[in-house]
Design a protein around this motif. Structure first.
Motif, mmCIF file in Angstrom:
data_model
loop_
_atom_site.group_PDB
_atom_site.id
_atom_site.type_symbol
_atom_site.label_atom_id
_atom_site.label_comp_id
_atom_site.label_asym_id
_atom_site.label_seq_id
_atom_site.Cartn_x
_atom_site.Cartn_y
_atom_site.Cartn_z
ATOM 1 N N ALA A 1 -5.328 1.144 4.467
ATOM 2 C CA ALA A 1 -5.386 -0.172 3.833
ATOM 3 C C ALA A 1 -6.300 -1.117 4.600
ATOM 4 O O ALA A 1 -7.128 -1.812 4.009
ATOM 5 C CB ALA A 1 -3.990 -0.766 3.722
ATOM 6 N N HIS A 2 -6.155 -1.145 5.930
ATOM 7 C CA HIS A 2 -6.978 -2.031 6.747
ATOM 8 C C HIS A 2 -8.462 -1.687 6.608
ATOM 9 O O HIS A 2 -9.293 -2.571 6.420
ATOM 10 C CB HIS A 2 -6.553 -1.955 8.218
ATOM 11 C CG HIS A 2 -7.370 -2.829 9.107
ATOM 12 N ND1 HIS A 2 -7.254 -4.196 9.105
ATOM 13 C CD2 HIS A 2 -8.340 -2.527 9.997
ATOM 14 C CE1 HIS A 2 -8.111 -4.704 9.971
ATOM 15 N NE2 HIS A 2 -8.783 -3.716 10.531
ATOM 16 N N ASN B 1 0.827 -1.204 0.000
ATOM 17 C CA ASN B 1 0.000 0.000 0.000
ATOM 18 C C ASN B 1 0.861 1.254 0.000
ATOM 19 O O ASN B 1 1.842 1.355 0.722
ATOM 20 C CB ASN B 1 -0.928 -0.010 1.218
ATOM 21 C CG ASN B 1 -1.826 1.189 1.239
ATOM 22 O OD1 ASN B 1 -1.495 2.206 1.827
ATOM 23 N ND2 ASN B 1 -2.966 1.085 0.597
ATOM 24 N N ILE C 1 -1.665 -7.058 4.682
ATOM 25 C CA ILE C 1 -1.370 -5.639 4.537
ATOM 26 C C ILE C 1 0.135 -5.403 4.671
ATOM 27 O O ILE C 1 0.743 -5.783 5.664
ATOM 28 C CB ILE C 1 -2.109 -4.809 5.611
ATOM 29 C CG1 ILE C 1 -3.617 -4.950 5.447
ATOM 30 C CG2 ILE C 1 -1.694 -3.346 5.542
ATOM 31 C CD1 ILE C 1 -4.405 -4.318 6.570
#
Length: 149
Positions: free
Chosen positions: A81-82, A72, A95
């Protein structure tokens, strides 16, 4: 349509630059499975469109022979991202975050998404610039053939 990889060299693969920040170096050195390094961001529309097919790829081919490294590039990194992966039910995608923000430049990526296929010896096999359908049958077959290297 299937993904079309641009080959790094007409004769043989080339080593990738050693540019990835901690904790990624252990994912790209030799003696690991074939890796697909995907540079993406939550603000990138083609990245968002291809993420579900990366989820399919992870479910179908993710194993000790193929590792998906979805790196990311968001400024808010892991948090962005999460949240994105959770909202889109893609929690099976691990991730990884480029905290330096330098990887696209150091990898000579001209935009996002850009994906690099890396063989078990750490050699770049090829790359794709732009979104791709990773769930396409021909693409999955191609990746499976590279997993046998």
């Amino acid at each position: 349509p299937p993904c079309v990889f641009i080959r790094r060299s007409p004769c043989r693969p080339k080593p990738l630059p050693q540019v990835l920040p901690h904790p990624l170096p252990q994912l790209l050195p030799p003696c690991l499975p074939t890796r697909l390094l995907n540079l993406w961001a939550t603000w990138c529309h083609p990245c968002v469109e291809e993420m579900p097919s990366l989820g399919v790829l992870q479910e179908k081919l993710g194993s000790d022979k193929l590792t998906l490294v979805a790196l990311n590039e968001d400024r808010n990194g892991a948090m962005a991202a999460h949240g994105f992966l959770t909202r889109h039910n893609l929690q099976k995608i691990a991730i990884y975050v480029d905290t330096s923000g330098r990887v696209p430049s150091l990898m000579h990526a001209h935009g996002m998404p850009t994906s690099f296929l890396v063989d078990p010896n750490g050699m770049g096999i090829g790359y794709i610039e732009g979104g791709a359908d990773w769930s396409d049958a021909a693409t999955l077959a191609f990746l499976q053939s590279k997993m046998k290297l």
